[in-house]
Design a protein around this motif. Structure first.
Motif, PDB file in Angstrom:
ATOM      1  N   VAL A   1       0.770  -1.035  -0.009  1.00  0.00           N
ATOM      2  CA  VAL A   1      -0.413  -0.421  -0.142  1.00  0.00           C
ATOM      3  C   VAL A   1       0.966   1.329  -0.088  1.00  0.00           C
ATOM      4  O   VAL A   1       2.188   1.509   0.720  1.00  0.00           O
ATOM      5  CB  VAL A   1      -1.183  -0.517   0.804  1.00  0.00           C
ATOM      6  N   GLY A   2       0.637   1.825  -1.138  1.00  0.00           N
ATOM      7  CA  GLY A   2       1.664   3.244  -1.203  1.00  0.00           C
ATOM      8  C   GLY A   2       0.799   4.682  -0.078  1.00  0.00           C
ATOM      9  O   GLY A   2      -0.141   4.237   0.675  1.00  0.00           O
ATOM     10  N   THR A   3       1.410   5.536   0.177  1.00  0.00           N
ATOM     11  CA  THR A   3       0.976   6.184   0.736  1.00  0.00           C
ATOM     12  C   THR A   3       0.003   7.142   1.118  1.00  0.00           C
ATOM     13  O   THR A   3      -1.083   7.419   1.657  1.00  0.00           O
ATOM     14  CB  THR A   3       2.689   8.011   0.822  1.00  0.00           C
ATOM     15  N   GLN A   4      -0.112   7.293  -0.790  1.00  0.00           N
ATOM     16  CA  GLN A   4      -1.378   7.933  -1.560  1.00  0.00           C
ATOM     17  C   GLN A   4      -2.734   7.810  -0.922  1.00  0.00           C
ATOM     18  O   GLN A   4      -3.684   8.219  -0.560  1.00  0.00           O
ATOM     19  CB  GLN A   4      -1.129   8.111  -3.177  1.00  0.00           C
ATOM     20  N   GLU A   5      -2.491   6.087  -1.113  1.00  0.00           N
ATOM     21  CA  GLU A   5      -3.773   5.343  -0.622  1.00  0.00           C
ATOM     22  C   GLU A   5      -3.727   5.320   1.227  1.00  0.00           C
ATOM     23  O   GLU A   5      -5.297   5.264   1.101  1.00  0.00           O
ATOM     24  CB  GLU A   5      -3.528   4.034  -1.402  1.00  0.00           C
ATOM     25  N   ALA A   6      -2.403   4.981   1.619  1.00  0.00           N
ATOM     26  CA  ALA A   6      -3.072   5.120   3.513  1.00  0.00           C
ATOM     27  C   ALA A   6      -3.511   5.951   3.334  1.00  0.00           C
ATOM     28  O   ALA A   6      -4.953   6.347   4.012  1.00  0.00           O
ATOM     29  CB  ALA A   6      -1.799   5.177   3.600  1.00  0.00           C
ATOM     30  N   ALA A   7      -3.675   7.717   2.928  1.00  0.00           N
ATOM     31  CA  ALA A   7      -3.959   8.648   3.142  1.00  0.00           C
ATOM     32  C   ALA A   7      -5.309   9.017   2.684  1.00  0.00           C
ATOM     33  O   ALA A   7      -6.717   9.203   4.004  1.00  0.00           O
ATOM     34  CB  ALA A   7      -3.208   9.701   2.096  1.00  0.00           C
ATOM     35  N   MET A   8      -5.992   8.072   1.732  1.00  0.00           N
ATOM     36  CA  MET A   8      -7.047   8.225   1.483  1.00  0.00           C
ATOM     37  C   MET A   8      -7.780   7.282   2.352  1.00  0.00           C
ATOM     38  O   MET A   8      -9.272   7.410   2.021  1.00  0.00           O
ATOM     39  CB  MET A   8      -6.774   7.596  -0.536  1.00  0.00           C
ATOM     40  N   LEU A   9      -7.128   5.996   2.983  1.00  0.00           N
ATOM     41  CA  LEU A   9      -8.209   5.672   3.805  1.00  0.00           C
ATOM     42  C   LEU A   9      -8.271   5.491   4.825  1.00  0.00           C
ATOM     43  O   LEU A   9      -9.446   5.453   5.394  1.00  0.00           O
ATOM     44  CB  LEU A   9      -6.975   4.673   3.749  1.00  0.00           C
ATOM     45  N   GLU A  10      -7.549   6.766   5.529  1.00  0.00           N
ATOM     46  CA  GLU A  10      -7.808   7.713   6.404  1.00  0.00           C
ATOM     47  C   GLU A  10      -9.130   8.140   6.435  1.00  0.00           C
ATOM     48  O   GLU A  10      -9.396   7.651   7.502  1.00  0.00           O
ATOM     49  CB  GLU A  10      -6.500   8.216   6.565  1.00  0.00           C
ATOM     50  N   ARG A  11      -9.295   8.557   5.417  1.00  0.00           N
ATOM     51  CA  ARG A  11     -10.380   9.941   5.012  1.00  0.00           C
ATOM     52  C   ARG A  11     -11.587   8.985   5.804  1.00  0.00           C
ATOM     53  O   ARG A  11     -13.422   9.536   5.242  1.00  0.00           O
ATOM     54  CB  ARG A  11     -11.011  10.495   4.629  1.00  0.00           C
ATOM     55  N   MET A  12     -11.990   7.734   4.899  1.00  0.00           N
ATOM     56  CA  MET A  12     -12.618   6.749   5.201  1.00  0.00           C
ATOM     57  C   MET A  12     -13.183   6.208   6.166  1.00  0.00           C
ATOM     58  O   MET A  12     -14.727   6.325   6.566  1.00  0.00           O
ATOM     59  CB  MET A  12     -12.338   5.250   4.681  1.00  0.00           C
ATOM     60  N   GLY A  13     -12.614   6.861   7.640  1.00  0.00           N
ATOM     61  CA  GLY A  13     -13.374   6.773   8.510  1.00  0.00           C
ATOM     62  C   GLY A  13     -14.096   5.198   9.028  1.00  0.00           C
ATOM     63  O   GLY A  13     -13.363   3.972   8.737  1.00  0.00           O
ATOM     64  N   GLU A  14     -14.743   4.982   9.255  1.00  0.00           N
ATOM     65  CA  GLU A  14     -16.166   3.459   9.678  1.00  0.00           C
ATOM     66  C   GLU A  14     -16.262   2.660   8.396  1.00  0.00           C
ATOM     67  O   GLU A  14     -16.491   1.359   8.327  1.00  0.00           O
ATOM     68  CB  GLU A  14     -16.663   4.150  10.047  1.00  0.00           C
ATOM     69  N   ILE A  15     -15.571   3.378   7.542  1.00  0.00           N
ATOM     70  CA  ILE A  15     -16.535   2.330   6.079  1.00  0.00           C
ATOM     71  C   ILE A  15     -16.184   0.812   5.654  1.00  0.00           C
ATOM     72  O   ILE A  15     -14.138   0.940   6.273  1.00  0.00           O
ATOM     73  CB  ILE A  15     -15.943   3.251   4.410  1.00  0.00           C
ATOM     74  N   PRO A  16     -15.596  -0.102   6.061  1.00  0.00           N
ATOM     75  CA  PRO A  16     -14.974  -1.086   5.780  1.00  0.00           C
ATOM     76  C   PRO A  16     -14.538  -1.039   4.761  1.00  0.00           C
ATOM     77  O   PRO A  16     -15.109  -1.121   3.755  1.00  0.00           O
ATOM     78  CB  PRO A  16     -16.855  -2.710   5.691  1.00  0.00           C
ATOM     79  N   VAL A  17     -13.300  -1.425   4.767  1.00  0.00           N
ATOM     80  CA  VAL A  17     -12.635  -1.601   3.912  1.00  0.00           C
ATOM     81  C   VAL A  17     -12.097  -3.532   3.319  1.00  0.00           C
ATOM     82  O   VAL A  17     -11.719  -4.148   4.213  1.00  0.00           O
ATOM     83  CB  VAL A  17     -11.072  -0.963   4.312  1.00  0.00           C
TER      84      VAL A  17
END
Ligand code: GDP
Length: 444
Positions: free
Chosen positions: A309-325
């Motif tokens: 997982v790249g840094t950009q995706e990690a940042a995006m995931l951060e913003r997902m909050g409670e949404i299951p990934v």
């Protein structure tokens, strides 16, 4: 007839060219339109080949006229259908003639609204009409047809009838002070309440499935360029044509709706468009994407199985909050890996190119959405129905907790019944009806 019986008219067929085009009239006094429009008197429910005339007696078109005297029509009012040639100008001419004769243009859904007000359909059935027209999959269409047939209404009414029986018991106890809690105990009131709750929960579960079929599942797709996002979308869609590859930055509206799994629509929100930009139009699109992300049910993180997982995706995931990934490792064909899922089901290994493991992803997405392919007949439902059923369920729960306070018990049962009545429309505020019918197409 009520105040809503003024004559209304609309072109009922879709805009554009077609073999046949239909102009439909409904109202209390449409009989007086028949002679000037057709030069004939029409027998009830008989197809009559005729000309359609303008104000000076010139022929506008020719076709079939059908007259349905009240109350035996879709709206419950007298209805006149003029089936002519499906050309824009021709239909417009017939429509304008009807306006000259005193009809007014129908609002969206007004024919169905009248059908509802005249008791031809309940609210659930009227909504099913719109859902049948809008159905994006066979399964959705079949389910809408079942609701239109009254299957959903019957299930709700069956719970409601049991609830009314129980209310009668409780109200009787309140009305006759010599009766008390013992009387209710002897009548097994709480056993009856438990039965009703069980029945309601079953309907709620069915409605949730139905709402899913109608509203679909919102999926956020996250992944770096070249990890295989387009390939995955194509693979899910089943055919190449569903997805158009766009040049970076040209995707203004990032929500696509071309994909279905088992008839459940998937709304894919592609985050590829979320990049820094100075372009105003693109910024608007990006804003919309972020807003759509808030409504997402699940985020799918696509990565190349060879990389992490790249840094950009990690940042995006951060913003997902409670949404299951759901993390999907793509391109397993390159490493001769086998398709599989992690024990917790939150990671999958597959190949978008060969299609290996796509079935795992499909069933996992449906599972996350709460879709159960029970083989049982689904009925179409809306978020509004699910919300009302939840409310009814909550009142039944509260009713259970009222103990010996019979006034409170009676009140909770009354509120539960009110929530159920809202679904079928026996108890609906005018503004709610306005919202529901305004979403219909004109002429329906
Ligand atoms: P996107 O930029 O994330 O949309 O990625 P694409 O779907 O355009 O794919 C980028 C490249 O990876 C293309 O050449 C695809 O053919 C290739 N690709 C995608 N999925 C797979 C896979 O599962 N296996 C292999 N071998 N190649 C893949």
């Amino acid at each position: 007839m009520a105040a809503h019986s003024d004559p209304i008219v609309a072109i009922a067929t879709a805009p554009g060219r077609g073999g046949i085009g239909v102009v439909r009239l409904s109202g209390g006094a449409i009989e007086r339109f028949i002679q000037p429009l057709t030069g004939k008197t029409l027998s009830a429910r008989r197809a009559t080949f005729t000309r359609f005339f303008d104000a000076v007696g010139d022929t506008l078109d020719e076709g079939i006229a059908l007259y349905f005297p009240a109350p035996h029509s879709y709206t419950g009012e007298s209805v006149l259908e003029l089936q002519g040639h499906g050309g824009t100008q021709v239909l417009q001419g017939v429509l304008e003639r009807c306006l000259e004769l005193g009809a007014r243009l129908a609002e969206p859904g007004e024919f169905s609204r009248r059908a509802f007000l005249n008791g031809k359909l309940d609210l659930v059935q009227a909504e099913a009409v719109a859902d049948l027209i809008d159905a994006g999959s066979r399964e959705a269409a079949r389910s809408a047809m079942r609701s239109l047939d009254g299957e959903f209404s019957r299930r709700i009414n069956s719970v409601k009838e049991a609830l009314i029986q129980l209310r009668m018991l409780v109200e009787a106890t309140l009305d006759f002070p010599e009766e008390d809690v013992d009387f209710l105990l002897r009548a097994d009131a709480w056993g009856k309440l438990a039965n009703i709750t069980e029945k309601l929960d079953a309907v709620l579960a069915q409605a949730r499935q139905g709402a899913l079929l109608r509203e679909g599942l919102n999926i956020v797709l996250i992944g770096q360029p070249n990890v295989g996002k387009s390939s995955l979308l194509n693979c899910l869609a089943g055919y190449e044509a569903a997805i158009v590859t766009e040049i970076a930055g040209t995707t203004r509206d990032t929500v696509r709706e071309a994909i279905q799994i088992q008839g459940v629509p998937l709304h894919i929100i592609d985050t590829a468009g979320l990049r820094e930009t100075e372009d105003l139009v693109e910024m608007k699109g990006i804003e919309r994407t972020w807003a759509a992300l808030e409504k997402a049910d699940v985020a799918v993180l696509l990565i190349d199985a060879q990389h992490g997982v790249g840094t950009q995706e990690a940042a995006m995931l951060e913003r997902m909050g409670e949404i299951p990934v759901l993390t999907v490792h793509n391109k397993i064909d390159l490493g001769n890996d086998t398709p599989r899922a992690s024990a917790d089901g939150l990671e999958l290994w597959l190949s978008a190119k060969t299609g290996m493991g796509i079935d795992l992803l499909e069933s996992r997405l449906l599972q996350l959405a709460g879709w159960q392919a029970t083989g049982e007949t689904t009925i179409i439902a809306r978020a509004r129905h699910v919300a009302a059923l939840r409310r009814a369920s909550k009142h039944l729960e509260m009713a259970k907790e009222t103990g010996t306070q019979l006034e409170l018990l009676a009140e909770e049962l009354r509120l539960a019944q009110e929530a159920l009545s809202e679904i079928t429309g026996e108890f609906s505020a005018d503004d709610l009806l306005g919202v529901i019918f305004s979403q219909f197409c004109i002429g329906k």
